[in-house]
Write a protein that holds these residues in place. Structure first.
Motif, mmCIF file in Angstrom:
data_model
loop_
_atom_site.group_PDB
_atom_site.id
_atom_site.type_symbol
_atom_site.label_atom_id
_atom_site.label_comp_id
_atom_site.label_asym_id
_atom_site.label_seq_id
_atom_site.Cartn_x
_atom_site.Cartn_y
_atom_site.Cartn_z
ATOM 1 N N SER A 20 0.828 -1.218 0.000
ATOM 2 C CA SER A 20 0.000 0.000 0.000
ATOM 3 C C SER A 20 0.856 1.259 0.000
ATOM 4 N N LYS A 21 2.011 1.189 0.650
ATOM 5 C CA LYS A 21 2.906 2.346 0.700
ATOM 6 C C LYS A 21 3.622 2.560 -0.629
ATOM 7 N N GLY A 46 0.084 1.744 -3.587
ATOM 8 C CA GLY A 46 -1.230 2.292 -3.306
ATOM 9 C C GLY A 46 -2.196 1.297 -2.705
ATOM 10 N N PRO A 47 -3.304 1.787 -2.116
ATOM 11 C CA PRO A 47 -4.239 0.923 -1.399
ATOM 12 C C PRO A 47 -4.987 -0.070 -2.287
ATOM 13 N N GLN A 48 -5.228 0.270 -3.559
ATOM 14 C CA GLN A 48 -5.949 -0.665 -4.423
ATOM 15 C C GLN A 48 -5.129 -1.921 -4.687
ATOM 16 N N ALA A 60 -2.860 -3.111 -2.743
ATOM 17 C CA ALA A 60 -2.813 -3.846 -1.477
ATOM 18 C C ALA A 60 -4.117 -4.606 -1.250
ATOM 19 N N PHE A 63 -7.616 -0.014 4.137
ATOM 20 C CA PHE A 63 -7.429 0.172 2.688
ATOM 21 C C PHE A 63 -8.701 0.728 2.040
ATOM 22 N N GLN A 108 -9.029 4.367 2.785
ATOM 23 C CA GLN A 108 -8.124 5.171 1.961
ATOM 24 C C GLN A 108 -8.670 5.351 0.551
#
Length: 433
Positions: free
Chosen positions: A344-345, A348-350, A352, A376, A379
């Motif tokens: 995610s870092k 990005g959250p998608q 992840a 997630f 976010q």
């Protein structure tokens, strides 16, 4: 005699315990007999060491005295007559016997200690019994101390330890010197048991965090002991490094009200610099052996966090790669879940979320899965789905700190969902009413 005067004796007895009890176990092949012999030797030490000073090899002294005391007991039982009670009794080590103790063959001590630890983590014992037995037999903690750490009564803990000893006696353990393969297998089992002890302390929160903190400290002591015995084993270096780097953050992990503080929000000035330095040195040394293993990889991840002066300096791309290596070395949905945080870092959250969605069937009853998934989704602005995930997480929370952390996210979702009014937020308008 004051406690200060005898403190050095207590330290010496604690340090010598694993080697002495391990050797006595090899002699008598019975855990209760070995433990009782050691306790009797300790009583003699408390009586004679303040007068005569410490022996040059406390462990050898305790082994010799303990063995003789146990033999005395057998003779007493057979002859049904008392032995002399004066200081010249057969089990006391005077100057003449001291020389014999100094020459005691220590060639087996490494395998003695490993066997002692291995017995405590016998595969037939549940994890809770393994930990309790190790803390009692290897570490020498009292039943009261162990019961307090596990938040159970002394009677319940005494029963747990007694049952564990009975299972060990029934199972039987070979006392011959193990070969390289068996020694390696025992070493892996003992390392896992030490990691279990650490996690029992590390996973505590709120009011129990301080109570269970000694479990983390004891696990680190045992890891250091194991490292002294097997100095060229990179996985044991990795284990010790991992425990040190994790425990170094203990002072910053909880707020005054007992609530959990995430790694990125912690006050890094509270981290223990000396522990971090020791852990970093160990993992650097382990990696030079080029024989990577799960403990080394986890320690390397912890080291990247420890080296970052601020959250923004964290090398998440490298952490992602390390978690990928850990997935290959030790496949687990929990490892993948942890990797998703790094993903995610970096991506990005998608990305992840896509990574963890397939884990739902296996982690459906796992608190952290729903907590991470909710984060997630939040976010990504999918607040309704995030709320459902957080509700599921809070229902699965194991501690009050975990529940409080999820409630914080839910409160944020509620605030974000309230429409703004001309006089301010809806919340402010409600207060005016």
């Amino acid at each position: 005699m004051s406690e200060t005067d005898t403190a050095w004796i207590e330290t010496a007895l604690t340090s010598a315990r694993p080697q002495a009890v391990g050797a006595l176990l090899r002699y008598f092949r019975d855990l209760d007999t070995a433990e009782e012999a050691f306790q009797n030797a300790c009583l003699r030490a408390l009586k004679t060491w303040p007068q005569n000073g410490p022996p040059r090899d406390p462990a050898a002294w305790l082994i010799m005295v303990g063995r003789n005391v146990a033999i005395d007991e057998v003779r007493r039982a057979r002859k049904q007559q008392p032995l002399p009670e004066d200081d010249q009794a057969i089990s006391d080590l005077d100057d003449a016997e001291g020389a014999l103790a100094e020459r005691l063959d220590g060639s087996h001590y490494r395998d003695d200690i490993l066997r002692l630890m291995f017995i405590c983590c016998h595969p037939q014992l549940p994890a809770t019994q393994q930990i309790a037995l190790a803390l009692r037999i290897v570490s020498g903690l009292t039943v009261k101390q162990i019961a307090r750490a596990f938040l159970v009564s002394e009677a319940a803990m005494e029963q747990r330890i007694t049952r564990a000893k009975a299972k060990v006696a029934e199972a039987g353990t070979p006392f011959e010197t193990p070969g390289p393969i068996e020694r390696s297998e025992r070493l892996a089992g003992v390392a896992a048991m030490i990691y279990l002890i650490f996690n029992e302390g590390y996973s505590a929160s709120g009011d129990t965090a301080e109570i269970r903190k000694p479990l983390c400290e004891e696990a680190i002591r045992l890891a250091r002991l194991l490292l002294r015995l097997f100095q060229s084993e990179p996985e044991i270096m990795g284990l010790a490094a991992l425990l040190l780097l994790q425990h170094a953050r203990s002072a910053a992990r909880f707020a005054d009200d007992g609530s959990l503080i995430l790694l990125e929000d912690q006050d890094r000035s509270l981290w223990n610099g000396s522990m971090i330095a020791e852990g970093l040195a160990l993992i650097d040394k382990a990696m030079r052996h080029r024989r990577s293993g799960p403990y080394q990889i986890q320690a390397a991840i912890a080291a990247l966090h420890a080296r970052a002066a601020t959250p923004e300096e964290t090398d998440w791309a490298q952490i992602d790669l390390l978690y990928g290596a850990l997935e290959l070395a030790q496949p687990s949905p929990v490892v993948t879940l942890n990797r998703a945080v790094a993903v995610s870092k970096v991506r990005g959250p998608q990305a992840a979320l896509d990574l963890i969605e397939p884990l739902a069937p296996k982690l459906g009853n796992y608190f952290h899965f729903h907590g991470v998934r909710g984060a997630f989704l939040m976010q990504l602005g999918r607040n309704d789905e995030a709320r459902i995930a957080f509700d599921r997480a809070i229902a699965l929370a194991n501690t009050s700190a975990e529940a409080a952390h999820i409630r914080m996210h839910i409160d944020r979702l509620i605030r974000d969902s309230q429409p703004k009014s001309s006089n301010g937020s809806a919340r402010q308008g409600a207060k005016a009413k």
